[in-house]
Design a protein around this motif. Sequence first.
Motif, PDB file in Angstrom:
ATOM      1  N   ALA A  60       0.823  -1.208   0.000  1.00 34.78           N
ATOM      2  CA  ALA A  60       0.000   0.000   0.000  1.00 34.78           C
ATOM      3  C   ALA A  60       0.855   1.256   0.000  1.00 34.78           C
ATOM      4  O   ALA A  60       0.558   2.214  -0.720  1.00 34.78           O
ATOM      5  CB  ALA A  60      -0.927  -0.008   1.209  1.00 34.78           C
ATOM      6  N   VAL A  61       1.928   1.267   0.786  1.00 34.24           N
ATOM      7  CA  VAL A  61       2.795   2.444   0.836  1.00 34.24           C
ATOM      8  C   VAL A  61       3.547   2.603  -0.479  1.00 34.24           C
ATOM      9  O   VAL A  61       3.742   3.725  -0.956  1.00 34.24           O
ATOM     10  CB  VAL A  61       3.751   2.354   2.047  1.00 34.24           C
ATOM     11  CG1 VAL A  61       4.818   3.421   1.982  1.00 34.24           C
ATOM     12  CG2 VAL A  61       2.958   2.482   3.339  1.00 34.24           C
ATOM     13  N   LEU A  62       3.956   1.495  -1.082  1.00 36.10           N
ATOM     14  CA  LEU A  62       4.658   1.599  -2.367  1.00 36.10           C
ATOM     15  C   LEU A  62       3.740   2.092  -3.481  1.00 36.10           C
ATOM     16  O   LEU A  62       4.195   2.750  -4.410  1.00 36.10           O
ATOM     17  CB  LEU A  62       5.274   0.251  -2.745  1.00 36.10           C
ATOM     18  CG  LEU A  62       6.460  -0.203  -1.890  1.00 36.10           C
ATOM     19  CD1 LEU A  62       6.928  -1.579  -2.321  1.00 36.10           C
ATOM     20  CD2 LEU A  62       7.591   0.794  -1.943  1.00 36.10           C
ATOM     21  N   GLY A  63       2.454   1.805  -3.410  1.00 39.71           N
ATOM     22  CA  GLY A  63       1.513   2.235  -4.445  1.00 39.71           C
ATOM     23  C   GLY A  63       0.663   3.420  -4.040  1.00 39.71           C
ATOM     24  O   GLY A  63      -0.465   3.571  -4.511  1.00 39.71           O
ATOM     25  N   ILE A  64       1.200   4.278  -3.172  1.00 37.95           N
ATOM     26  CA  ILE A  64       0.412   5.386  -2.639  1.00 37.95           C
ATOM     27  C   ILE A  64       0.019   6.387  -3.730  1.00 37.95           C
ATOM     28  O   ILE A  64      -1.097   6.924  -3.720  1.00 37.95           O
ATOM     29  CB  ILE A  64       1.162   6.081  -1.485  1.00 37.95           C
ATOM     30  CG1 ILE A  64       0.226   7.033  -0.733  1.00 37.95           C
ATOM     31  CG2 ILE A  64       2.384   6.809  -1.977  1.00 37.95           C
ATOM     32  CD1 ILE A  64       0.807   7.522   0.564  1.00 37.95           C
ATOM     33  N   ASN A  65       0.903   6.640  -4.678  1.00 38.68           N
ATOM     34  CA  ASN A  65       0.571   7.611  -5.737  1.00 38.68           C
ATOM     35  C   ASN A  65      -0.535   7.099  -6.647  1.00 38.68           C
ATOM     36  O   ASN A  65      -1.404   7.858  -7.065  1.00 38.68           O
ATOM     37  CB  ASN A  65       1.821   7.973  -6.544  1.00 38.68           C
ATOM     38  CG  ASN A  65       2.758   8.848  -5.750  1.00 38.68           C
ATOM     39  OD1 ASN A  65       2.329   9.627  -4.909  1.00 38.68           O
ATOM     40  ND2 ASN A  65       4.050   8.705  -6.000  1.00 38.68           N
ATOM     41  N   GLN A  66      -0.540   5.805  -6.951  1.00 39.07           N
ATOM     42  CA  GLN A  66      -1.609   5.252  -7.771  1.00 39.07           C
ATOM     43  C   GLN A  66      -2.930   5.244  -7.010  1.00 39.07           C
ATOM     44  O   GLN A  66      -3.993   5.404  -7.595  1.00 39.07           O
ATOM     45  CB  GLN A  66      -1.279   3.824  -8.230  1.00 39.07           C
ATOM     46  CG  GLN A  66      -0.137   3.730  -9.207  1.00 39.07           C
ATOM     47  CD  GLN A  66       1.216   3.693  -8.518  1.00 39.07           C
ATOM     48  OE1 GLN A  66       1.314   3.528  -7.314  1.00 39.07           O
ATOM     49  NE2 GLN A  66       2.270   3.880  -9.289  1.00 39.07           N
ATOM     50  N   THR A  67      -2.863   5.057  -5.696  1.00 40.64           N
ATOM     51  CA  THR A  67      -4.081   5.016  -4.892  1.00 40.64           C
ATOM     52  C   THR A  67      -4.787   6.356  -4.876  1.00 40.64           C
ATOM     53  O   THR A  67      -6.013   6.427  -5.006  1.00 40.64           O
ATOM     54  CB  THR A  67      -3.743   4.594  -3.446  1.00 40.64           C
ATOM     55  OG1 THR A  67      -3.073   3.341  -3.483  1.00 40.64           O
ATOM     56  CG2 THR A  67      -4.994   4.482  -2.609  1.00 40.64           C
ATOM     57  N   PHE A  68      -4.029   7.425  -4.756  1.00 42.77           N
ATOM     58  CA  PHE A  68      -4.634   8.753  -4.609  1.00 42.77           C
ATOM     59  C   PHE A  68      -4.565   9.601  -5.874  1.00 42.77           C
ATOM     60  O   PHE A  68      -4.925  10.782  -5.831  1.00 42.77           O
ATOM     61  CB  PHE A  68      -3.969   9.502  -3.449  1.00 42.77           C
ATOM     62  CG  PHE A  68      -4.253   8.880  -2.116  1.00 42.77           C
ATOM     63  CD1 PHE A  68      -5.491   9.013  -1.532  1.00 42.77           C
ATOM     64  CD2 PHE A  68      -3.288   8.146  -1.457  1.00 42.77           C
ATOM     65  CE1 PHE A  68      -5.765   8.432  -0.313  1.00 42.77           C
ATOM     66  CE2 PHE A  68      -3.546   7.569  -0.236  1.00 42.77           C
ATOM     67  CZ  PHE A  68      -4.795   7.705   0.340  1.00 42.77           C
ATOM     68  N   ALA A  69      -4.153   9.035  -6.983  1.00 43.78           N
ATOM     69  CA  ALA A  69      -4.026   9.825  -8.218  1.00 43.78           C
ATOM     70  C   ALA A  69      -5.365  10.363  -8.699  1.00 43.78           C
ATOM     71  O   ALA A  69      -5.451  11.500  -9.172  1.00 43.78           O
ATOM     72  CB  ALA A  69      -3.376   8.982  -9.313  1.00 43.78           C
ATOM     73  N   ARG A  70      -6.427   9.589  -8.566  1.00 46.48           N
ATOM     74  CA  ARG A  70      -7.722  10.038  -9.082  1.00 46.48           C
ATOM     75  C   ARG A  70      -8.379  11.087  -8.198  1.00 46.48           C
ATOM     76  O   ARG A  70      -9.349  11.714  -8.607  1.00 46.48           O
ATOM     77  CB  ARG A  70      -8.651   8.843  -9.249  1.00 46.48           C
ATOM     78  CG  ARG A  70      -8.915   8.110  -7.975  1.00 46.48           C
ATOM     79  CD  ARG A  70      -9.693   6.859  -8.186  1.00 46.48           C
ATOM     80  NE  ARG A  70      -9.742   6.116  -6.941  1.00 46.48           N
ATOM     81  CZ  ARG A  70     -10.675   5.276  -6.631  1.00 46.48           C
ATOM     82  NH1 ARG A  70     -11.629   5.042  -7.484  1.00 46.48           N
ATOM     83  NH2 ARG A  70     -10.645   4.653  -5.490  1.00 46.48           N
ATOM     84  N   PHE A  71      -7.849  11.303  -6.984  1.00 49.33           N
ATOM     85  CA  PHE A  71      -8.431  12.285  -6.076  1.00 49.33           C
ATOM     86  C   PHE A  71      -7.696  13.617  -6.075  1.00 49.33           C
ATOM     87  O   PHE A  71      -8.148  14.560  -5.444  1.00 49.33           O
ATOM     88  CB  PHE A  71      -8.458  11.742  -4.644  1.00 49.33           C
ATOM     89  CG  PHE A  71      -9.237  10.472  -4.519  1.00 49.33           C
ATOM     90  CD1 PHE A  71     -10.593  10.447  -4.778  1.00 49.33           C
ATOM     91  CD2 PHE A  71      -8.619   9.297  -4.157  1.00 49.33           C
ATOM     92  CE1 PHE A  71     -11.316   9.282  -4.667  1.00 49.33           C
ATOM     93  CE2 PHE A  71      -9.338   8.127  -4.039  1.00 49.33           C
ATOM     94  CZ  PHE A  71     -10.686   8.119  -4.299  1.00 49.33           C
ATOM     95  N   GLU A  72      -6.561  13.695  -6.736  1.00 48.75           N
ATOM     96  CA  GLU A  72      -5.763  14.917  -6.693  1.00 48.75           C
ATOM     97  C   GLU A  72      -6.337  15.979  -7.621  1.00 48.75           C
ATOM     98  O   GLU A  72      -6.645  15.715  -8.775  1.00 48.75           O
ATOM     99  CB  GLU A  72      -4.310  14.616  -7.054  1.00 48.75           C
ATOM    100  CG  GLU A  72      -3.602  13.833  -5.977  1.00 48.75           C
ATOM    101  CD  GLU A  72      -2.131  13.650  -6.256  1.00 48.75           C
ATOM    102  OE1 GLU A  72      -1.656  14.112  -7.311  1.00 48.75           O
ATOM    103  OE2 GLU A  72      -1.462  13.040  -5.417  1.00 48.75           O
ATOM    104  N   THR A  73      -6.468  17.174  -7.072  1.00 48.90           N
ATOM    105  CA  THR A  73      -6.890  18.343  -7.846  1.00 48.90           C
ATOM    106  C   THR A  73      -5.904  19.459  -7.556  1.00 48.90           C
ATOM    107  O   THR A  73      -5.161  19.419  -6.575  1.00 48.90           O
ATOM    108  CB  THR A  73      -8.315  18.785  -7.453  1.00 48.90           C
ATOM    109  OG1 THR A  73      -8.352  19.058  -6.053  1.00 48.90           O
ATOM    110  CG2 THR A  73      -9.343  17.716  -7.797  1.00 48.90           C
ATOM    111  N   GLU A  74      -5.916  20.480  -8.396  1.00 46.89           N
ATOM    112  CA  GLU A  74      -4.959  21.571  -8.244  1.00 46.89           C
ATOM    113  C   GLU A  74      -5.149  22.332  -6.942  1.00 46.89           C
ATOM    114  O   GLU A  74      -4.199  22.706  -6.294  1.00 46.89           O
ATOM    115  CB  GLU A  74      -5.079  22.541  -9.432  1.00 46.89           C
ATOM    116  CG  GLU A  74      -4.442  22.027 -10.702  1.00 46.89           C
ATOM    117  CD  GLU A  74      -2.952  21.789 -10.540  1.00 46.89           C
ATOM    118  OE1 GLU A  74      -2.260  22.613  -9.916  1.00 46.89           O
ATOM    119  OE2 GLU A  74      -2.481  20.759 -11.044  1.00 46.89           O
ATOM    120  N   GLY A  75      -6.381  22.569  -6.548  1.00 47.16           N
ATOM    121  CA  GLY A  75      -6.641  23.372  -5.360  1.00 47.16           C
ATOM    122  C   GLY A  75      -6.425  22.633  -4.054  1.00 47.16           C
ATOM    123  O   GLY A  75      -6.338  23.249  -3.003  1.00 47.16           O
TER     124      GLY A  75
END
Length: 186
Positions: free
Chosen positions: A113-128
Amino acid sequence: MAPPPPPPQWVLDLNSTPPAQSRFSLPDPPGYTPQTALQSKSSKSKSQPQTVSRKPPTPEETATLKLKKAWEIALAPAKQLPMNAIGMYMTGNSLQIFSIMMVFMLFKGPVQAVLGINQTFARFETEGKKEEMLWVKLAFVGCNMLALALGIWKVNGMGLLPTTRSDWLAWETERVPLERAYFRPS
């Protein structure tokens, strides 16, 4: 030839229109519309189209909803800790295949889970919401570290951590007692 026999009463009841409701009958459940109401509504809707449109959410509302969902995902490992702790307690401290596999899975899950943290939260990231997502990711890592700590506790309970002296580890010299008790046979 004889004419075919008449259909049974239940077939006639099924094909006939429902009788008028008496005053003692139960009301229809929510969302149920009888066939007669549907047919009359469809004839009306052909003449007047009815559209119910929902206002699309603003980008700020969407970003807030994404952040709430990201927090739910970040705190999910902490919600699994009590169940994992009960499972670790129930497996016992002996070295058996079941307890070893449970401990292996307890270590494997948080590390992946820690190694794939960016893939886990990629769809939730917004600029603001970049700063808030950093806190979400830190909470996610912290919850997974708690799961790893549970695994370390279990491995220590099984006696696999070199925290105490053990004879099969040759890195510590043998302790010699200061006094020896001698037994004299009488």
